[in-house]
Enzyme design. Structure first.
Site, PDB file in Angstrom:
ATOM      1  N   THR A  43       0.843  -1.200   0.000  1.00 20.10           N
ATOM      2  CA  THR A  43       0.000   0.000   0.000  1.00 20.10           C
ATOM      3  C   THR A  43       0.880   1.253   0.000  1.00 20.10           C
ATOM      4  OG1 THR A  43      -1.680  -1.172   1.275  1.00 20.10           O
ATOM      5  CG2 THR A  43      -1.785   1.222   1.329  1.00 20.10           C
ATOM      6  N   GLY A  44       0.414   2.273  -0.702  1.00 19.03           N
ATOM      7  CA  GLY A  44       1.146   3.548  -0.661  1.00 19.03           C
ATOM      8  C   GLY A  44       1.428   4.078  -2.041  1.00 19.03           C
TER       9      GLY A  44
ATOM     10  N   THR B 298       4.330   4.640  -3.592  1.00 21.90           N
ATOM     11  CA  THR B 298       5.348   3.899  -4.362  1.00 21.90           C
ATOM     12  C   THR B 298       4.734   2.613  -4.917  1.00 21.90           C
ATOM     13  OG1 THR B 298       6.907   4.714  -2.698  1.00 21.90           O
ATOM     14  CG2 THR B 298       7.767   3.161  -4.306  1.00 21.90           C
TER      15      THR B 298
ATOM     16  N   ASP C 121       6.355  -3.939  -1.712  1.00 22.18           N
ATOM     17  CA  ASP C 121       5.764  -2.872  -0.904  1.00 22.18           C
ATOM     18  C   ASP C 121       6.809  -1.795  -0.604  1.00 22.18           C
ATOM     19  OD1 ASP C 121       3.949  -1.450   0.612  1.00 22.18           O
ATOM     20  OD2 ASP C 121       3.739  -2.942   2.190  1.00 22.18           O
ATOM     21  N   GLY C 122       6.339  -0.608  -0.273  1.00 21.25           N
ATOM     22  CA  GLY C 122       7.211   0.497   0.100  1.00 21.25           C
ATOM     23  C   GLY C 122       7.565   0.451   1.573  1.00 21.25           C
ATOM     24  N   ALA C 123       8.171   1.528   2.052  1.00 27.43           N
ATOM     25  CA  ALA C 123       8.505   1.642   3.473  1.00 27.43           C
ATOM     26  C   ALA C 123       8.652   3.121   3.813  1.00 27.43           C
ATOM     27  CB  ALA C 123       9.804   0.904   3.789  1.00 27.43           C
TER      28      ALA C 123
ATOM     29  N   GLY D 271       3.843   1.592   7.754  1.00 22.35           N
ATOM     30  CA  GLY D 271       2.554   1.914   8.355  1.00 22.35           C
ATOM     31  C   GLY D 271       2.145   3.365   8.215  1.00 22.35           C
ATOM     32  N   GLY D 272       2.957   4.142   7.469  1.00 23.42           N
ATOM     33  CA  GLY D 272       2.567   5.527   7.213  1.00 23.42           C
ATOM     34  C   GLY D 272       1.169   5.593   6.592  1.00 23.42           C
TER      35      GLY D 272
ATOM     36  N   GLU E  57       0.169  -5.702   5.992  1.00 18.68           N
ATOM     37  CA  GLU E  57       1.474  -5.726   5.307  1.00 18.68           C
ATOM     38  C   GLU E  57       2.414  -6.732   5.972  1.00 18.68           C
ATOM     39  OE1 GLU E  57       2.382  -1.559   5.519  1.00 18.68           O
ATOM     40  OE2 GLU E  57       1.347  -1.140   3.654  1.00 18.68           O
TER      41      GLU E  57
HETATM   42  C1  5RP Z   1       1.673   1.885   4.167  1.00 19.69           C
HETATM   43  C2  5RP Z   1       3.151   1.790   4.142  1.00 19.69           C
HETATM   44  C3  5RP Z   1       3.852   2.404   2.972  1.00 19.69           C
HETATM   45  O1  5RP Z   1       4.588   1.433   2.327  1.00 19.69           O
HETATM   46  C4  5RP Z   1       4.750   3.501   3.462  1.00 19.69           C
HETATM   47  O2  5RP Z   1       3.981   4.429   4.231  1.00 19.69           O
HETATM   48  C5  5RP Z   1       5.444   4.227   2.316  1.00 19.69           C
HETATM   49  O3  5RP Z   1       4.517   4.952   1.587  1.00 19.69           O
HETATM   50  P1  5RP Z   1       4.875   5.746   0.269  1.00 19.69           P
HETATM   51  O4  5RP Z   1       5.251   4.740  -0.760  1.00 19.69           O
HETATM   52  O5  5RP Z   1       3.602   6.480  -0.071  1.00 19.69           O
HETATM   53  O6  5RP Z   1       6.007   6.689   0.584  1.00 19.69           O
HETATM   54  O7  5RP Z   1       3.788   1.232   4.986  1.00 19.69           O
HETATM   55  O8  5RP Z   1       1.144   1.381   5.368  1.00 19.69           O
END
Ligand code: 5RP
Length: 222
Positions: A32-33, A35, A84-86, A98-99, A106
Protein backbone atom coordinates in the site's frame (compact mmCIF):
# COMPACT_ATOMS: atom_id res chain seq x y z
CA UNK A 1 14.77 14.61 -9.75
CA UNK A 2 11.65 14.65 -7.54
CA UNK A 3 10.92 12.05 -4.89
CA UNK A 4 7.87 11.04 -6.86
CA UNK A 5 9.92 10.20 -9.95
CA UNK A 6 12.30 8.16 -7.80
CA UNK A 7 9.33 6.25 -6.36
CA UNK A 8 8.15 5.48 -9.88
CA UNK A 9 11.63 4.37 -10.98
CA UNK A 10 11.98 2.05 -8.00
CA UNK A 11 8.56 0.49 -8.60
CA UNK A 12 9.22 -0.01 -12.32
CA UNK A 13 12.60 -1.59 -11.59
CA UNK A 14 10.94 -4.02 -9.16
CA UNK A 15 8.44 -5.03 -11.78
CA UNK A 16 11.13 -5.56 -14.43
CA UNK A 17 13.16 -7.61 -11.93
CA UNK A 18 10.41 -10.12 -11.14
CA UNK A 19 8.69 -10.15 -14.55
CA UNK A 20 10.77 -13.03 -15.98
CA UNK A 21 9.73 -15.21 -13.02
CA UNK A 22 6.01 -14.54 -13.27
CA UNK A 23 3.68 -17.07 -14.84
CA UNK A 24 0.04 -18.16 -14.66
CA UNK A 25 0.66 -19.90 -11.31
CA UNK A 26 2.29 -16.88 -9.65
CA UNK A 27 0.75 -15.21 -6.63
CA UNK A 28 1.84 -11.60 -6.08
CA UNK A 29 1.59 -9.77 -2.79
CA UNK A 30 0.95 -6.08 -3.19
CA UNK A 31 1.39 -3.48 -0.46
CA UNK A 32 0.00 0.00 0.00
CA UNK A 33 1.15 3.55 -0.66
CA UNK A 34 2.24 5.91 -3.39
CA UNK A 35 5.35 3.90 -4.36
CA UNK A 36 3.33 0.68 -4.51
CA UNK A 37 0.74 2.44 -6.65
CA UNK A 38 3.44 2.88 -9.30
CA UNK A 39 4.11 -0.85 -9.11
CA UNK A 40 0.39 -1.50 -9.60
CA UNK A 41 0.50 0.85 -12.59
CA UNK A 42 3.34 -1.16 -14.18
CA UNK A 43 1.47 -4.41 -13.53
CA UNK A 44 -1.77 -3.02 -14.95
CA UNK A 45 0.01 -1.85 -18.11
CA UNK A 46 1.66 -5.20 -18.74
CA UNK A 47 0.01 -8.17 -20.39
CA UNK A 48 1.50 -10.59 -17.92
CA UNK A 49 -0.73 -13.46 -16.76
CA UNK A 50 -0.58 -14.40 -13.09
CA UNK A 51 -2.80 -16.48 -10.84
CA UNK A 52 -3.71 -13.36 -8.87
CA UNK A 53 -2.75 -10.78 -6.28
CA UNK A 54 -3.20 -10.59 -2.52
CA UNK A 55 -3.35 -6.93 -1.44
CA UNK A 56 -2.58 -5.31 1.90
CA UNK A 57 -5.42 -2.81 1.60
CA UNK A 58 -8.78 -2.21 0.03
CA UNK A 59 -7.35 0.84 -1.73
CA UNK A 60 -4.67 -1.24 -3.50
CA UNK A 61 -7.31 -3.80 -4.50
CA UNK A 62 -9.33 -1.00 -6.08
CA UNK A 63 -6.33 0.24 -8.06
CA UNK A 64 -5.73 -3.12 -9.70
CA UNK A 65 -6.86 -3.65 -13.25
CA UNK A 66 -10.03 -5.87 -13.16
CA UNK A 67 -8.23 -8.44 -15.33
CA UNK A 68 -5.98 -9.22 -12.33
CA UNK A 69 -7.74 -11.52 -9.91
CA UNK A 70 -7.81 -10.40 -6.27
CA UNK A 71 -7.14 -13.40 -4.04
CA UNK A 72 -7.61 -13.74 -0.27
CA UNK A 73 -4.53 -14.87 1.64
CA UNK A 74 -6.56 -17.81 3.00
CA UNK A 75 -6.99 -19.13 -0.54
CA UNK A 76 -3.27 -19.56 -1.22
CA UNK A 77 -0.44 -21.52 0.31
CA UNK A 78 2.11 -18.74 -0.05
CA UNK A 79 2.99 -15.57 -1.92
CA UNK A 80 5.81 -15.74 -4.47
CA UNK A 81 6.80 -12.07 -4.31
CA UNK A 82 5.63 -9.37 -1.92
CA UNK A 83 6.27 -5.84 -3.19
CA UNK A 84 5.76 -2.87 -0.90
CA UNK A 85 7.21 0.50 0.10
CA UNK A 86 8.51 1.64 3.47
CA UNK A 87 8.77 4.78 5.55
CA UNK A 88 12.34 4.03 6.69
CA UNK A 89 14.94 1.34 6.06
CA UNK A 90 18.38 0.68 7.50
CA UNK A 91 21.47 -1.19 6.28
CA UNK A 92 20.19 -4.45 7.81
CA UNK A 93 17.00 -4.13 5.72
CA UNK A 94 14.87 -3.54 8.82
CA UNK A 95 11.96 -1.20 8.17
CA UNK A 96 9.41 1.13 9.63
CA UNK A 97 6.10 0.80 7.82
CA UNK A 98 2.55 1.91 8.36
CA UNK A 99 2.57 5.53 7.21
CA UNK A 100 -0.49 4.56 5.17
CA UNK A 101 -1.98 2.63 8.07
CA UNK A 102 -1.89 -0.81 6.47
CA UNK A 103 0.94 -2.21 8.61
CA UNK A 104 -0.87 -5.23 10.06
CA UNK A 105 -1.91 -6.69 6.74
CA UNK A 106 1.47 -5.73 5.31
CA UNK A 107 3.29 -7.67 7.99
CA UNK A 108 1.05 -10.69 7.47
CA UNK A 109 1.73 -10.65 3.72
CA UNK A 110 5.48 -10.14 4.23
CA UNK A 111 5.55 -13.17 6.55
CA UNK A 112 3.67 -15.26 4.02
CA UNK A 113 5.95 -14.40 1.13
CA UNK A 114 8.93 -16.24 -0.29
CA UNK A 115 10.60 -12.98 -1.30
CA UNK A 116 9.91 -9.47 0.01
CA UNK A 117 11.04 -6.66 -2.28
CA UNK A 118 10.96 -3.25 -0.67
CA UNK A 119 10.67 -0.32 -3.09
CA UNK A 120 12.02 2.98 -1.78
CA UNK A 121 13.80 6.16 -2.73
CA UNK A 122 17.08 7.10 -1.10
CA UNK A 123 15.45 9.62 1.28
CA UNK A 124 14.01 6.70 3.28
CA UNK A 125 17.43 5.44 4.36
CA UNK A 126 18.45 5.89 7.98
CA UNK A 127 21.18 4.57 10.28
CA UNK A 128 18.83 4.52 13.27
CA UNK A 129 15.13 3.75 12.80
CA UNK A 130 12.67 6.05 14.58
CA UNK A 131 12.90 9.46 12.98
CA UNK A 132 9.69 8.53 11.21
CA UNK A 133 7.00 8.20 13.90
CA UNK A 134 6.33 4.53 14.58
CA UNK A 135 2.72 3.56 13.75
CA UNK A 136 0.97 1.14 16.08
CA UNK A 137 -2.44 -0.33 15.27
CA UNK A 138 -4.46 -0.65 18.48
CA UNK A 139 -7.84 -1.76 19.71
CA UNK A 140 -9.80 1.38 20.54
CA UNK A 141 -10.40 0.48 24.21
CA UNK A 142 -6.66 0.10 24.83
CA UNK A 143 -5.55 3.33 23.16
CA UNK A 144 -4.79 5.34 26.33
CA UNK A 145 -3.22 2.41 28.19
CA UNK A 146 -0.92 1.68 25.24
CA UNK A 147 -0.05 5.37 24.92
CA UNK A 148 1.05 5.41 28.58
CA UNK A 149 3.24 2.35 28.02
CA UNK A 150 4.84 4.00 25.01
CA UNK A 151 5.59 7.13 27.06
CA UNK A 152 7.40 4.93 29.60
CA UNK A 153 9.57 3.77 26.68
CA UNK A 154 10.44 7.40 25.88
CA UNK A 155 8.04 7.92 23.01
CA UNK A 156 5.50 10.66 22.40
CA UNK A 157 2.22 9.08 21.24
CA UNK A 158 0.02 11.00 18.82
CA UNK A 159 -3.42 9.63 18.01
CA UNK A 160 -4.05 9.51 14.25
CA UNK A 161 -7.27 11.51 13.99
CA UNK A 162 -10.09 10.51 11.66
CA UNK A 163 -8.40 7.28 10.61
CA UNK A 164 -9.72 3.74 10.92
CA UNK A 165 -7.73 0.82 9.50
CA UNK A 166 -9.20 -1.71 7.11
CA UNK A 167 -9.40 -3.95 10.20
CA UNK A 168 -11.59 -1.45 12.07
CA UNK A 169 -8.90 -0.32 14.51
CA UNK A 170 -7.10 2.92 15.39
CA UNK A 171 -3.51 4.06 14.90
CA UNK A 172 -1.17 5.79 17.35
CA UNK A 173 2.01 7.30 15.87
CA UNK A 174 4.93 7.26 18.31
CA UNK A 175 7.36 10.15 17.92
CA UNK A 176 10.89 10.46 19.37
CA UNK A 177 11.60 6.74 19.75
CA UNK A 178 15.19 5.66 19.39
CA UNK A 179 14.94 2.18 17.94
CA UNK A 180 18.38 0.83 18.76
CA UNK A 181 17.45 -2.86 18.73
CA UNK A 182 14.48 -3.12 16.36
CA UNK A 183 14.03 -6.87 16.85
CA UNK A 184 13.53 -6.47 20.63
CA UNK A 185 11.29 -3.42 20.44
CA UNK A 186 9.06 -5.04 17.83
CA UNK A 187 8.41 -7.92 20.21
CA UNK A 188 8.12 -5.74 23.34
CA UNK A 189 5.46 -3.48 21.82
CA UNK A 190 3.49 -6.40 20.48
CA UNK A 191 3.37 -7.85 24.00
CA UNK A 192 1.32 -4.90 25.30
CA UNK A 193 -2.31 -6.03 25.52
CA UNK A 194 -4.46 -4.29 22.92
CA UNK A 195 -1.68 -3.82 20.41
CA UNK A 196 -2.72 -5.39 17.14
CA UNK A 197 0.63 -4.80 15.42
CA UNK A 198 3.44 -2.29 15.23
CA UNK A 199 5.28 -0.95 12.21
CA UNK A 200 8.77 -2.31 12.97
CA UNK A 201 9.64 -4.94 10.38
CA UNK A 202 12.65 -6.69 11.87
CA UNK A 203 11.50 -10.25 12.52
CA UNK A 204 10.52 -10.41 8.89
CA UNK A 205 12.54 -7.77 7.14
CA UNK A 206 12.99 -7.12 3.43
CA UNK A 207 14.97 -9.57 1.31
CA UNK A 208 15.71 -7.03 -1.39
CA UNK A 209 15.80 -3.24 -1.22
CA UNK A 210 15.22 -1.49 -4.53
CA UNK A 211 16.48 2.01 -3.89
CA UNK A 212 16.02 4.80 -6.41
CA UNK A 213 18.58 7.58 -6.42
CA UNK A 214 18.83 10.54 -8.78
CA UNK A 215 21.20 8.80 -11.18
CA UNK A 216 20.19 5.14 -10.96
CA UNK A 217 18.22 2.44 -9.19
CA UNK A 218 20.21 0.16 -6.91
CA UNK A 219 19.14 -3.42 -6.19
CA UNK A 220 20.51 -4.36 -2.78
CA UNK A 221 20.50 -7.90 -1.38
CA UNK A 222 21.77 -9.01 2.00
C1 5RP B 1 1.67 1.89 4.17
C2 5RP B 1 3.15 1.79 4.14
C3 5RP B 1 3.85 2.40 2.97
O1 5RP B 1 4.59 1.43 2.33
C4 5RP B 1 4.75 3.50 3.46
O2 5RP B 1 3.98 4.43 4.23
C5 5RP B 1 5.44 4.23 2.32
O3 5RP B 1 4.52 4.95 1.59
P1 5RP B 1 4.87 5.75 0.27
O4 5RP B 1 5.25 4.74 -0.76
O5 5RP B 1 3.60 6.48 -0.07
O6 5RP B 1 6.01 6.69 0.58
O7 5RP B 1 3.79 1.23 4.99
O8 5RP B 1 1.14 1.38 5.37
Amino acid sequence: MTQDIKKKNSAKAAFELIKPDLNKDSVLGIGTGSTTNYFIEALNESDIEIKGAVCSSISSEKNLNPSIKVIELNEVHSIDFYVDGADEFNDRFELIKGGGGALTREKILAYSSDKFLCIVDDSKHTDLLGKFPLPIEVLEIARSAISREMMKMGGKPVFRNDFITDNGNQIIDIHNLLIEVPFELEEKINNIPGVVENGIFSNRKADVIIKAKSEEVEVLEL
